[in-house]
Design a protein around this motif. Structure first.
Motif, PDB file in Angstrom:
ATOM      1  N   LYS A  71       0.844  -1.195   0.000  1.00 17.79           N
ATOM      2  CA  LYS A  71       0.000   0.000   0.000  1.00 17.79           C
ATOM      3  C   LYS A  71       0.880   1.246   0.000  1.00 17.79           C
ATOM      4  N   THR A  72       0.288   2.363  -0.329  1.00 16.54           N
ATOM      5  CA  THR A  72       1.005   3.636  -0.258  1.00 16.54           C
ATOM      6  C   THR A  72       0.750   4.283   1.097  1.00 16.54           C
ATOM      7  N   LEU A  73       1.579   5.271   1.423  1.00 15.25           N
ATOM      8  CA  LEU A  73       1.425   5.966   2.698  1.00 15.25           C
ATOM      9  C   LEU A  73       0.109   6.742   2.747  1.00 15.25           C
ATOM     10  N   LYS A  74      -0.352   7.184   1.590  1.00 15.58           N
ATOM     11  CA  LYS A  74      -1.618   7.915   1.562  1.00 15.58           C
ATOM     12  C   LYS A  74      -2.802   7.029   1.916  1.00 15.58           C
ATOM     13  N   THR A  75      -2.783   5.814   1.389  1.00 10.77           N
ATOM     14  CA  THR A  75      -3.941   4.928   1.560  1.00 10.77           C
ATOM     15  C   THR A  75      -3.946   4.188   2.890  1.00 10.77           C
ATOM     16  N   THR A  76      -2.813   4.138   3.579  1.00 11.32           N
ATOM     17  CA  THR A  76      -2.753   3.371   4.827  1.00 11.32           C
ATOM     18  C   THR A  76      -3.237   4.156   6.036  1.00 11.32           C
ATOM     19  N   GLY A  77      -3.296   5.484   5.936  1.00  8.48           N
ATOM     20  CA  GLY A  77      -3.603   6.270   7.128  1.00  8.48           C
ATOM     21  C   GLY A  77      -2.497   6.109   8.156  1.00  8.48           C
ATOM     22  N   PHE A  78      -1.271   6.293   7.710  1.00  6.24           N
ATOM     23  CA  PHE A  78      -0.089   5.969   8.510  1.00  6.24           C
ATOM     24  C   PHE A  78      -0.094   6.696   9.854  1.00  6.24           C
ATOM     25  N   ARG A  79      -0.369   7.995   9.851  1.00  6.93           N
ATOM     26  CA  ARG A  79      -0.310   8.756  11.099  1.00  6.93           C
ATOM     27  C   ARG A  79      -1.334   8.264  12.106  1.00  6.93           C
ATOM     28  N   ALA A  80      -2.523   7.976  11.656  1.00  4.95           N
ATOM     29  CA  ALA A  80      -3.550   7.497  12.577  1.00  4.95           C
ATOM     30  C   ALA A  80      -3.203   6.128  13.154  1.00  4.95           C
ATOM     31  N   ALA A 113       4.933  10.125  11.416  1.00  7.45           N
ATOM     32  CA  ALA A 113       4.962  10.570  10.027  1.00  7.45           C
ATOM     33  C   ALA A 113       6.260  10.100   9.386  1.00  7.45           C
ATOM     34  N   VAL A 114       6.181   9.625   8.147  1.00  5.09           N
ATOM     35  CA  VAL A 114       7.368   9.160   7.435  1.00  5.09           C
ATOM     36  C   VAL A 114       8.118  10.363   6.881  1.00  5.09           C
ATOM     37  N   VAL A 115       9.352  10.518   7.331  1.00  6.95           N
ATOM     38  CA  VAL A 115      10.205  11.622   6.877  1.00  6.95           C
ATOM     39  C   VAL A 115      10.992  11.220   5.640  1.00  6.95           C
ATOM     40  N   ASP A 161       3.155   8.472  -2.560  1.00 12.13           N
ATOM     41  CA  ASP A 161       2.685   7.567  -3.605  1.00 12.13           C
ATOM     42  C   ASP A 161       3.553   6.317  -3.752  1.00 12.13           C
ATOM     43  N   VAL A 162       4.599   6.200  -2.940  1.00 13.10           N
ATOM     44  CA  VAL A 162       5.482   5.037  -3.018  1.00 13.10           C
ATOM     45  C   VAL A 162       4.789   3.820  -2.410  1.00 13.10           C
ATOM     46  N   VAL A 163       4.774   2.722  -3.134  1.00 13.40           N
ATOM     47  CA  VAL A 163       4.192   1.478  -2.621  1.00 13.40           C
ATOM     48  C   VAL A 163       5.203   0.822  -1.686  1.00 13.40           C
ATOM     49  N   ILE A 164       4.814   0.630  -0.451  1.00 16.05           N
ATOM     50  CA  ILE A 164       5.701   0.095   0.572  1.00 16.05           C
ATOM     51  C   ILE A 164       5.932  -1.391   0.354  1.00 16.05           C
TER      52      ILE A 164
END
Length: 390
Positions: free
Chosen positions: A122-131, A136-138, A153-156
């Protein structure tokens, strides 16, 4: 050296960038960068950070030309050492994702994505990483492959290295160990500005001047300046501990202790008595060559300070054994200790170039051996001329 450069391997930027962290920064509407070229903005002269891509309206610009003009909403993709990312703060209107959330100045944490992590694929946008993780990914790094495009937009993938700016609740989250292998904390290197910068520079120059005129002892002045920097928070104790060269002090201290042990145990005296039996003046130059070679061999494997500390009492004793002036032997030790050209391990700068340039040991041997030979000949010919034995 110029004619031998073709013997060195070429350093490909693609290989270099695949080994560094990628940092995504957005050009805001009020940015001073807008309308000026990459070169004019000074984006090509950052320390250990390189502008490798520009993402503009969905299009990728790579490589980035020095004449490329920065536009509003451009995403600037930097690659390099993540500890240097606070340099980007000197540019008005250049926003890093974590900075917008007010967490960039906190301690950063380096993690590796587990294979079973829920963010894989998944990408960082779609995962809701902060929540999910209150972080936050620096920056991101992927071994053996270059990461491209906007960070969000990078797929992890599993095995990706991430640098996180963590929030207050990060350590209380139970899903951290399930998704990441936590490696270590990362402390970004900060820069001092304004009156603190003037205090640091002015204080250092003032102490040097006062010490030169004998008004203040240099060591005492530096201790006072260190106290002033700590009191004004221009320097923190954590940064002081982190920057303290423990490994170098350990090597040099061990060499000095070993040198004192050689003197106190009588080894140096025994060596002097042995040389005294063969104190024919015709052998003094051979002894000088021996001191140079011994010191040179040491400095190729340990630091120059350690080599000098070990060989100084030996060179001094040899000079006394021959009954000649000690200065030629002292200078031989000093010059030989600074002649580390063949090995990358004897000098800190060599080691830095060794890693950054992707060099191999035989590259140093090919380039360093002729330099060492010429350097040795010059030193051994000139020392008896400028520093006579008697």
């Amino acid at each position: 050296m110029y004619f031998c450069t073709n013997m060195l391997p070429s350093i490909e930027q693609k290989k270099a960038t695949s080994e560094g962290y990628f940092i995504d920064a957005k050009v805001a509407e009020n940015s001073e960068l807008i309308g000026r070229s990459v070169e004019a903005n000074g984006l090509r002269h950052l320390e250990s950070l390189f502008l490798v891509e520009i993402v503009r309206k969905g299009h990728l610009i790579s490589p980035v030309s020095p004449s490329e003009v920065i536009q509003c909403s451009d995403r600037l993709i930097f690659c390099g050492e993540v500890t240097k990312l606070l340099q980007l703060g000197q540019f008005t209107g250049l926003e890093i994702f974590a900075e917008k959330n007010g967490t960039l100045n906190s301690n950063l944490t380096e993690v590796v994505v587990r294979q079973e992590s829920i963010i894989v694929g998944k990408t960082l946008k779609t995962t809701g990483f902060r929540a999910l993780f209150d972080a936050a990914v620096v920056a991101i790094r992927r071994d053996g492959e270059q990461v491209s495009g906007k960070l969000g937009d990078v797929v992890i993938r599993s095995g990706d290295f991430l640098v996180l700016a963590v929030g207050k609740d990060y350590k209380t989250r139970t899903n951290i160990n399930k998704n990441f292998l936590v490696l270590s904390g990362v402390e970004p290197e900060s820069r001092i500005n304004g009156w603190r910068a003037w205090l640091s520079i002015g204080g250092f120059i003032s102490i040097i001047v006062l010490a030169a005129f004998g008004i203040l002892d240099l060591l005492e002045g530096l201790v006072l300046l260190l106290g002033a920097l700590l009191f004004t928070r221009s320097l923190t104790t954590n940064e002081l501990v982190r920057r303290f060269p423990v490994d170098i002090w350990l090597v040099v201290s061990s060499a000095i202790l070993l040198s004192n042990a050689l003197v106190n145990s009588g080894v140096v005296v025994t060596l002097g008595d042995f040389i005294g039996q063969y104190n024919d003046p015709s052998y003094v130059y051979i002894a000088l060559i021996f001191v140079y070679i011994a010191t040179w061999l040491m400095t190729e494997f340990v630091t120059n300070n350690a080599a000098a500390a070990l060989m100084f009492p030996i060179g001094y004793t040899i000079a006394l054994g021959f009954g000649v002036d000690v200065l030629p032997f002292v200078m031989t030790v000093a010059f030989a200790a600074s002649g580390s050209f063949i090995s990358p391990y004897g000098y800190q700068t060599n080691l830095m170039v060794f890693n950054a340039g992707n060099y191999r040991l035989n590259d140093f041997v090919k380039m360093g051996l002729p330099v060492s030979v010429v350097y040795a000949v010059v030193v051994l010919v000139c020392i008896p001329v400028f520093f006579p034995f008697k």
